[in-house]
Design an enzyme around this catalytic site. Structure first.
Site, PDB file in Angstrom:
ATOM      1  N   GLY A 298     -10.733  -6.185  -2.080  1.00 14.80           N
ATOM      2  CA  GLY A 298     -10.361  -5.517  -0.828  1.00 14.80           C
ATOM      3  C   GLY A 298     -11.453  -5.643   0.209  1.00 14.80           C
ATOM      4  O   GLY A 298     -12.370  -6.460   0.070  1.00 14.80           O
ATOM      5  N   ASN A 299     -11.346  -4.836   1.271  1.00  9.67           N
ATOM      6  CA  ASN A 299     -12.360  -4.870   2.331  1.00  9.67           C
ATOM      7  C   ASN A 299     -12.492  -3.482   2.952  1.00  9.67           C
ATOM      8  O   ASN A 299     -11.797  -2.551   2.558  1.00  9.67           O
ATOM      9  CB  ASN A 299     -12.000  -5.924   3.384  1.00  9.67           C
ATOM     10  N   HIS A 300     -13.385  -3.368   3.938  1.00  9.45           N
ATOM     11  CA  HIS A 300     -13.738  -2.045   4.480  1.00  9.45           C
ATOM     12  C   HIS A 300     -12.782  -1.505   5.539  1.00  9.45           C
ATOM     13  O   HIS A 300     -13.056  -0.461   6.127  1.00  9.45           O
ATOM     14  CB  HIS A 300     -15.133  -2.100   5.110  1.00  9.45           C
ATOM     15  N   SER A 301     -11.698  -2.194   5.822  1.00  5.22           N
ATOM     16  CA  SER A 301     -10.842  -1.727   6.916  1.00  5.22           C
ATOM     17  C   SER A 301     -10.278  -0.329   6.623  1.00  5.22           C
ATOM     18  O   SER A 301      -9.728  -0.081   5.554  1.00  5.22           O
ATOM     19  CB  SER A 301      -9.689  -2.715   7.124  1.00  5.22           C
TER      20      SER A 301
ATOM     21  N   ALA B  46      -6.559  -6.067   8.114  1.00  6.63           N
ATOM     22  CA  ALA B  46      -7.514  -7.060   7.607  1.00  6.63           C
ATOM     23  C   ALA B  46      -6.898  -7.639   6.334  1.00  6.63           C
ATOM     24  O   ALA B  46      -6.884  -6.989   5.287  1.00  6.63           O
ATOM     25  CB  ALA B  46      -8.854  -6.394   7.322  1.00  6.63           C
TER      26      ALA B  46
END
Ligand code: CTP
Length: 415
Positions: free
Chosen positions: A219-222, A286
């Site tokens: 995943g990512n920080h969005s 994102a």
């Protein structure tokens, strides 16, 4: 040391006047918070109370809180003459919250015997009715018929919710929360006079989660905040909004259709399902460019990872925004970059078939992921960047909508 730059607080109801009508219910306490939220959003609030409402919350409470007038007694000699008429005329919306079964019946039948019901008769503004009562009362055919009548005449019925009731136990009949009440007013004003009435906008939010196994993902920080803000701004201007999001939706999204998704492929599917007849897709999500080739069905153990040589094989996800091809759909992309912001963003416009792109430098601490503010540059194929100052994400959303409305591909208003 220089002060950090600050962004102005968004005022989606700036210049609006709202009449809050309160009827007798223990949940009247929530109307106090709703009045404050409406004024925080920029509105001036007038308040009308039924005699029973005034027994739960005295008029003084509202008088101390709101900038507008408070009408609690039709026969008060010190009140302005015909106060209900003036309040009704100047309202951009009337919110009746809580609306008791009796008040709903009076509104449906056109009875005006107290400050709330008289003001409702004296206004042409959109009427938002937020029922609050015991679940058996709410289920009565008489109450349902009255609500149907109001709905058929164009009133917005907001709630009720399921939850704890004053009568004990839990059920359907609870007044919706103040943040939702304020959102319902924003939505009703948008649907009545907003510039995006009759338009459908799809917005995506959050980072996609590509499963490795049932408990882990890539995943990512969005945080989803940017997309949610665009969805709210679109709703406030009257658009029908579909929010495709990987994040649990916060409160206050009244009037927005939320489609929860996890992966890029699910997001693509949800957008395709909503795209027919939509006017714009604002892709603030994102999206992970790659996903694990296979998601394990049960939790991977340490030995499994060691046996696999500590490697996760990845395969490419589709470019979601580029893959959506619906007639008349204007596509707005985002480019979160840490280097060569303009050149990198510009290249994505043609590659993905975008009307324009919203570029931001995510290496700044007051812009980009997780925070409420953003500093973006809007770019289209002309190459002329429009640099916006540090803004609250809601106001970035407003700027994106302005740009959309002035795009040559945007349909002309049918009015
Ligand atoms: N996007 C998408 N599908 C993907 C990747 C990105 O729809 N698989 C969308 C994003 O939601 C965003 C825009 O494309 O609106 C640009 O995303 P970005 O990650 O900046 O672009 P990429 O094409 O992934 O390019 P790179 O990672 O090389 O910068």
């Amino acid at each position: 040391m220089s002060q950090p730059e600050s962004a102005p607080t968004p005022r989606p109801l700036r210049g609006r006047r709202v009449t809050l009508g309160v009827s007798g219910s223990i949940s009247a306490y929530k109307s106090v918070e709703a009045a404050r939220r409406l004024e925080d959003a920029g509105a001036i609030v007038d308040v009308a109370l039924t005699p029973s409402a005034a027994r739960f919350i005295p008029p003084l409470t509202y008088r101390s809180l709101v900038q507008g007038e408070v009408a609690a007694d039709l026969w008060d000699p010190s009140a302005p003459a015909e106060q209900h008429v003036a309040m009704g005329r100047r309202a951009d919306a009337m919110l009746v919250a809580p609306a008791s079964a009796t008040t709903i019946a009076k509104l449906a039948q056109g009875i005006g015997d107290n400050p709330v019901t008289l003001t409702a008769l004296a206004t042409d503004a959109p009427l938002v009715v937020a029922p609050a009562m015991d679940s058996v009362m709410y289920g009565q055919p008489s109450v349902q018929a009255n609500l149907e009548l109001l709905k058929a005449r164009g009133a917005f019925i907001a709630g009720p919710a399921v939850g704890r009731l004053a009568s004990g136990g839990s059920g359907l009949g609870r007044l919706i929360e103040p943040i939702e009440l304020a959102a319902a007013v924003r939505s009703a004003i948008g649907r009545t006079v907003g510039e995006l009435r009759g338009r459908h906008i799809i917005v995506t939010a959050g980072g996609t989660r590509e499963p490795i196994d049932p408990v882990r993902f890539v995943g990512n920080h969005s945080s989803g905040k940017m997309g949610i803000a665009v969805a709210e701004a679109s709703r406030d201007q009257g658009a029908a909004v579909t929010l495709v999001t990987t994040q649990p939706p916060p409160q206050g999204l009244y009037g927005i259709v939320v489609r929860p998704v996890g992966t890029a492929l699910e997001m693509q599917e949800a957008i395709r399902n909503a795209a027919r007849g939509a006017d714009a897709l604002v892709m603030a999500a994102a999206v992970a460019d790659y996903r694990p080739a296979e998601a394990a069905e049960s939790k991977l153990k340490k030995q499994d990872a060691e046996a696999a040589g500590m490697t996760i094989e990845l395969v490419e996800n589709p470019d979601v925004i580029a893959s959506i091809d619906a007639p008349h759909l204007l596509k707005v992309g985002f480019a979160a970059e840490t280097d060569d912001l303009i050149a990198n963003a510009q290249a994505k416009i043609e590659k993905k078939g975008l009307a324009f792109i919203v570029a931001n430098d995510v290496s700044q601490s007051d812009a980009g992921f997780q925070v409420d503010t953003n500093r973006v540059v809007l770019l289209d194929e002309s190459g002329e960047p429009e640099r916006l100052p540090l803004l609250h994400k809601y106001d970035v959303g407003v700027a994106i909508l302005e740009r959309l409305k002035s795009h040559h591909g945007w349909p002309a208003s049918s009015e």
